[in-house]
Design a protein around this motif. Sequence first.
Motif, PDB file in Angstrom:
ATOM      1  N   PRO A 149     -21.163  81.051  21.675  1.00 18.27           N
ATOM      2  CA  PRO A 149     -21.759  82.292  21.174  1.00 18.27           C
ATOM      3  C   PRO A 149     -21.356  83.516  21.992  1.00 18.27           C
ATOM      4  O   PRO A 149     -21.057  83.425  23.185  1.00 18.27           O
ATOM      5  CB  PRO A 149     -23.259  82.025  21.329  1.00 18.27           C
ATOM      6  N   HIS A 150     -21.381  84.649  21.330  1.00 15.77           N
ATOM      7  CA  HIS A 150     -21.272  85.928  22.032  1.00 15.77           C
ATOM      8  C   HIS A 150     -21.662  87.054  21.094  1.00 15.77           C
ATOM      9  O   HIS A 150     -21.049  87.228  20.041  1.00 15.77           O
ATOM     10  CB  HIS A 150     -19.860  86.188  22.543  1.00 15.77           C
ATOM     11  N   TYR A 151     -22.697  87.822  21.455  1.00 16.00           N
ATOM     12  CA  TYR A 151     -23.138  88.965  20.676  1.00 16.00           C
ATOM     13  C   TYR A 151     -24.044  89.794  21.574  1.00 16.00           C
ATOM     14  O   TYR A 151     -24.519  89.317  22.596  1.00 16.00           O
ATOM     15  CB  TYR A 151     -23.875  88.549  19.395  1.00 16.00           C
ATOM     16  N   THR A 152     -24.266  91.045  21.269  1.00 19.72           N
ATOM     17  CA  THR A 152     -23.764  91.716  20.078  1.00 19.72           C
ATOM     18  C   THR A 152     -22.515  92.507  20.392  1.00 19.72           C
ATOM     19  O   THR A 152     -22.122  92.672  21.535  1.00 19.72           O
ATOM     20  CB  THR A 152     -24.812  92.702  19.549  1.00 19.72           C
ATOM     21  N   LEU A 153     -21.966  93.049  19.357  1.00 16.34           N
ATOM     22  CA  LEU A 153     -20.816  93.924  19.495  1.00 16.34           C
ATOM     23  C   LEU A 153     -21.281  95.375  19.460  1.00 16.34           C
ATOM     24  O   LEU A 153     -22.337  95.686  18.927  1.00 16.34           O
ATOM     25  CB  LEU A 153     -19.828  93.681  18.356  1.00 16.34           C
ATOM     26  N   PRO A 154     -20.462  96.261  20.008  1.00 19.67           N
ATOM     27  CA  PRO A 154     -20.829  97.678  19.941  1.00 19.67           C
ATOM     28  C   PRO A 154     -20.781  98.183  18.503  1.00 19.67           C
ATOM     29  O   PRO A 154     -20.095  97.625  17.661  1.00 19.67           O
ATOM     30  CB  PRO A 154     -19.755  98.359  20.799  1.00 19.67           C
ATOM     31  N   ALA A 155     -21.494  99.240  18.257  1.00 15.09           N
ATOM     32  CA  ALA A 155     -21.563  99.781  16.906  1.00 15.09           C
ATOM     33  C   ALA A 155     -20.441 100.780  16.620  1.00 15.09           C
ATOM     34  O   ALA A 155     -20.233 101.159  15.485  1.00 15.09           O
ATOM     35  CB  ALA A 155     -22.917 100.441  16.675  1.00 15.09           C
ATOM     36  N   ASP A 156     -19.733 101.228  17.650  1.00 16.09           N
ATOM     37  CA  ASP A 156     -18.626 102.151  17.421  1.00 16.09           C
ATOM     38  C   ASP A 156     -17.633 102.024  18.567  1.00 16.09           C
ATOM     39  O   ASP A 156     -17.885 101.376  19.575  1.00 16.09           O
ATOM     40  CB  ASP A 156     -19.133 103.592  17.302  1.00 16.09           C
ATOM     41  N   PHE A 190     -16.641  79.875  16.969  1.00 19.02           N
ATOM     42  CA  PHE A 190     -17.159  81.117  17.558  1.00 19.02           C
ATOM     43  C   PHE A 190     -18.394  81.563  16.802  1.00 19.02           C
ATOM     44  O   PHE A 190     -18.363  81.760  15.589  1.00 19.02           O
ATOM     45  CB  PHE A 190     -16.098  82.209  17.508  1.00 19.02           C
ATOM     46  N   CYS A 191     -19.502  81.727  17.525  1.00 17.01           N
ATOM     47  CA  CYS A 191     -20.755  82.199  16.930  1.00 17.01           C
ATOM     48  C   CYS A 191     -20.934  83.681  17.255  1.00 17.01           C
ATOM     49  O   CYS A 191     -21.125  84.049  18.411  1.00 17.01           O
ATOM     50  CB  CYS A 191     -21.940  81.393  17.452  1.00 17.01           C
ATOM     51  N   SER A 192     -20.879  84.507  16.230  1.00 14.16           N
ATOM     52  CA  SER A 192     -21.016  85.954  16.401  1.00 14.16           C
ATOM     53  C   SER A 192     -22.337  86.412  15.789  1.00 14.16           C
ATOM     54  O   SER A 192     -23.177  85.605  15.398  1.00 14.16           O
ATOM     55  CB  SER A 192     -19.832  86.662  15.747  1.00 14.16           C
ATOM     56  N   SER A 193     -22.513  87.704  15.711  1.00 17.29           N
ATOM     57  CA  SER A 193     -23.725  88.261  15.121  1.00 17.29           C
ATOM     58  C   SER A 193     -23.439  89.655  14.588  1.00 17.29           C
ATOM     59  O   SER A 193     -22.715  90.428  15.211  1.00 17.29           O
ATOM     60  CB  SER A 193     -24.856  88.328  16.150  1.00 17.29           C
TER      61      SER A 193
END
Length: 311
Positions: A149-156, A190-193
Amino acid sequence: RAPEGSPHSSGFCPVVIAEGTGTWGEFLQTVTEKMRATGCDGFMLDYECAMPLCFDERCREAFIEYTGLADVAWPEDVQPEGRYRAQWIGFRCWQGALYVRAIRDAAWAALPGCPMQAWVAGYDYNNTIESATIDVSKAAQFLTEVETPHYTLPADYSDMWFDDAGIGSVQEGIDTVQDTLEVVDIPVIFCSSVIYPLGAGTRLSDPQILDAQIQTIIAQGARGVSFWGGHFDGALDGRYQHKLVKWHNLLARAAEFLWRGERHDTLVRIAPERSREVRAFAWRLDDRLLIAVTNLSQGPIPVQLSAPGYG
């Protein structure tokens, strides 16, 4: 359980967990029964917690057997400043792996050889080997697939490469999957969000950044993609749904290379040279070569590719 009055006597002794005996064994039997009753196809373990701390006689004997050490002062030698602290960390990680094995065996009692996955931190992600005594390279011995897993990602893009973003950085997600790929010999998912944590104040991940990151992770060798968080609350709208189709198609079309080939990035040359914005990967299968190029910048980047020895 560990004897009353012994250090850290709360919780099940990890040796009991590994053996699947006593009350813990009764719990494992319910896993088998539920597997049979529900008609499921496999088991997915949420492996986030370290084994209970235990310094009883069973764990002392298990530690000596695991390490081969004969002069252990227990538990002094395995405390933070003890002589055998490093060996104890490895032992604790192995106890965690035996917990995974116990769950797998309970699942396989109902469905022999069924898929056995675990959501587990990437290899030593944020020092999890020492801090949580969780080592995916050990747990993977008892899994059919591992979910990193890996999250979260940036919004911009303003914080895309921010060095202190921690769990929110694109590169850390790429790195933790690569670290895991290098220490396991089973498929990595890969576990994203799209959104985490859930809440009105949390911005959704930018779909373009998410796309670039996941394409890079697939090119590295991930065999699948999953998502956690937000998809039940309407977060997976049309901006993301068509990406799911794209990632599925990439995995399907590259499947024979990812499953049967070998990664040899040095076989492909790219100009401009590889950078954090431009990545190039090569997968060889027999006399064929699959080249993947990903762009993690904000705009188009013209590139030139060559693969000497291949048409």
